[in-house]
Design a protein around this motif. Sequence first.
Motif, short mmCIF file in Angstrom:
data_model
loop_
_atom_site.label_atom_id
_atom_site.label_comp_id
_atom_site.label_asym_id
_atom_site.label_seq_id
_atom_site.Cartn_x
_atom_site.Cartn_y
_atom_site.Cartn_z
N ALA A 43 0.85 -1.20 0.00
CA ALA A 43 0.00 0.00 0.00
C ALA A 43 0.88 1.25 0.00
N PRO A 44 0.39 2.35 -0.59
CA PRO A 44 1.18 3.58 -0.61
C PRO A 44 1.42 4.15 0.79
N SER A 45 0.51 3.89 1.72
CA SER A 45 0.71 4.29 3.10
C SER A 45 0.35 3.12 4.01
N PHE A 46 0.98 3.04 5.15
CA PHE A 46 0.83 1.87 6.02
C PHE A 46 1.26 2.25 7.44
N PRO A 47 0.77 1.53 8.45
CA PRO A 47 1.18 1.81 9.83
C PRO A 47 2.56 1.24 10.12
N LEU A 48 3.31 1.92 10.95
CA LEU A 48 4.56 1.37 11.45
C LEU A 48 4.24 0.42 12.60
N ARG A 49 4.70 -0.82 12.48
CA ARG A 49 4.42 -1.81 13.52
C ARG A 49 5.51 -1.69 14.60
N LEU A 50 5.26 -0.77 15.51
CA LEU A 50 6.22 -0.48 16.56
C LEU A 50 6.04 -1.41 17.74
N SER A 51 7.12 -1.66 18.46
CA SER A 51 7.02 -2.41 19.71
C SER A 51 6.22 -1.57 20.71
N PRO A 52 5.67 -2.18 21.76
CA PRO A 52 4.90 -1.39 22.74
C PRO A 52 5.69 -0.22 23.32
N HIS A 86 6.84 5.67 23.12
CA HIS A 86 7.81 6.74 22.83
C HIS A 86 7.27 7.66 21.73
N ALA A 87 6.63 7.09 20.72
CA ALA A 87 6.07 7.88 19.62
C ALA A 87 4.99 8.84 20.14
N LYS A 88 4.19 8.36 21.08
CA LYS A 88 3.16 9.23 21.65
C LYS A 88 3.78 10.40 22.41
N VAL A 89 4.86 10.11 23.15
CA VAL A 89 5.53 11.16 23.91
C VAL A 89 6.10 12.23 22.98
N ILE A 103 -2.08 9.78 12.11
CA ILE A 103 -1.82 9.10 13.38
C ILE A 103 -3.11 8.39 13.78
N ALA A 104 -3.05 7.08 13.95
CA ALA A 104 -4.23 6.30 14.33
C ALA A 104 -3.98 5.61 15.66
N ASP A 105 -4.71 6.06 16.69
CA ASP A 105 -4.51 5.51 18.04
C ASP A 105 -3.06 5.60 18.47
N GLY A 106 -2.43 6.70 18.12
CA GLY A 106 -1.04 6.91 18.51
C GLY A 106 -0.01 6.26 17.60
N VAL A 107 -0.46 5.47 16.61
CA VAL A 107 0.46 4.76 15.71
C VAL A 107 0.64 5.58 14.44
N PRO A 108 1.88 5.89 14.04
CA PRO A 108 2.10 6.67 12.82
C PRO A 108 1.72 5.86 11.57
N ILE A 109 0.93 6.47 10.69
CA ILE A 109 0.67 5.93 9.35
C ILE A 109 1.58 6.70 8.40
N VAL A 110 2.41 5.99 7.65
CA VAL A 110 3.46 6.67 6.90
C VAL A 110 3.46 6.27 5.43
N ARG A 111 4.15 7.06 4.65
CA ARG A 111 4.49 6.69 3.28
C ARG A 111 6.01 6.81 3.15
N ILE A 112 6.58 6.06 2.23
CA ILE A 112 8.03 6.12 2.01
C ILE A 112 8.36 7.41 1.28
N ALA A 113 9.19 8.25 1.88
CA ALA A 113 9.67 9.46 1.22
C ALA A 113 10.89 9.14 0.36
N ARG A 114 11.76 8.33 0.90
CA ARG A 114 12.92 7.89 0.11
C ARG A 114 13.61 6.73 0.81
N HIS A 115 14.27 5.93 0.00
CA HIS A 115 15.07 4.83 0.50
C HIS A 115 16.49 5.35 0.72
N LEU A 116 17.07 5.06 1.86
CA LEU A 116 18.39 5.57 2.20
C LEU A 116 19.43 4.46 2.12
#
Length: 268
Positions: free
Chosen positions: A18-27, A32-35, A61-74
């Motif tokens: 998908a062009p945008s997707f949630p980051l599957r972060l550890s708890p 930390h993302a919310k902070v 941001i969905a329930d504190g989880v970032p929904i992102v798209r790839i800006a560039r590959h590094l």
Amino acid sequence: MALHRFFLDEQAIGAEEAPSFPLRLSPDDARHAKVLRLERGEHVAVVDAVQDHFECEICDIADGVPIVRIARHLDAPAMPHVVLVQGLAKGDKMDDVMRHATELGVAAFVPLACERSVVRLDAARGAKKAERWRAIAKSAAMQSGQMRVPEVSAPMGVGEACALLSGATAVLVCWEEAPGTAALGDAIDHALAASFTPAADARIAVVVGPEGGLTEAEVARFTACNPRASAVTLGPSILRTETAGIVAPALVLYELGCMGTRSAGGAS
């Protein structure tokens, strides 16, 4: 301004369709993302589960989880691999060494059980401590913007550590009884030249003893484990183990050109 950095344990960004997707972060990382109070349009750096590096833009941001798209590959930068073999220390000293050495750029930690170690850990306690140190290292890597999370092994003895270091570019054993002429920088330069290894590809192990220091027999075992192993001095002062565990890898990273302007081989 440096981007906030996240490390993913299970998600491969390149496999997302998908062009945008949630980051599957550890708890812990999700908290930390919310902070951080991340906002739409903000960019973050992400190192995924297969060690691919990306810059991503936050779409939502969905329930504190970032929904992102790839800006560039590094491209992952070429970086030397500095391993700190740290004698087990009491109290919170190991926590401090793991945290600050990670901020410097140490790539791996080997907690070392020595003859003079005050701390004694059985397998169960050692595994529990290693999990704590891994969490500390990951948090420090995120905070300091490192390109990788250091590997942290379970505590091991001198024999196991010697076997692990047999293929290193250099093994530097920090010992207060080393001759004053046994300079750390000279040992690195000699090892790089002898192994025909560029500084960026080097794997340098730094051995630091516990509170009571390394015994002469332990020093002999480490210096015999690798043809480019040597005892080195950190100067005229006798440093505490938690101080040496930070100073020694900092000096190695400087000599390899990762801090300041000096490049390995003595050029400036």
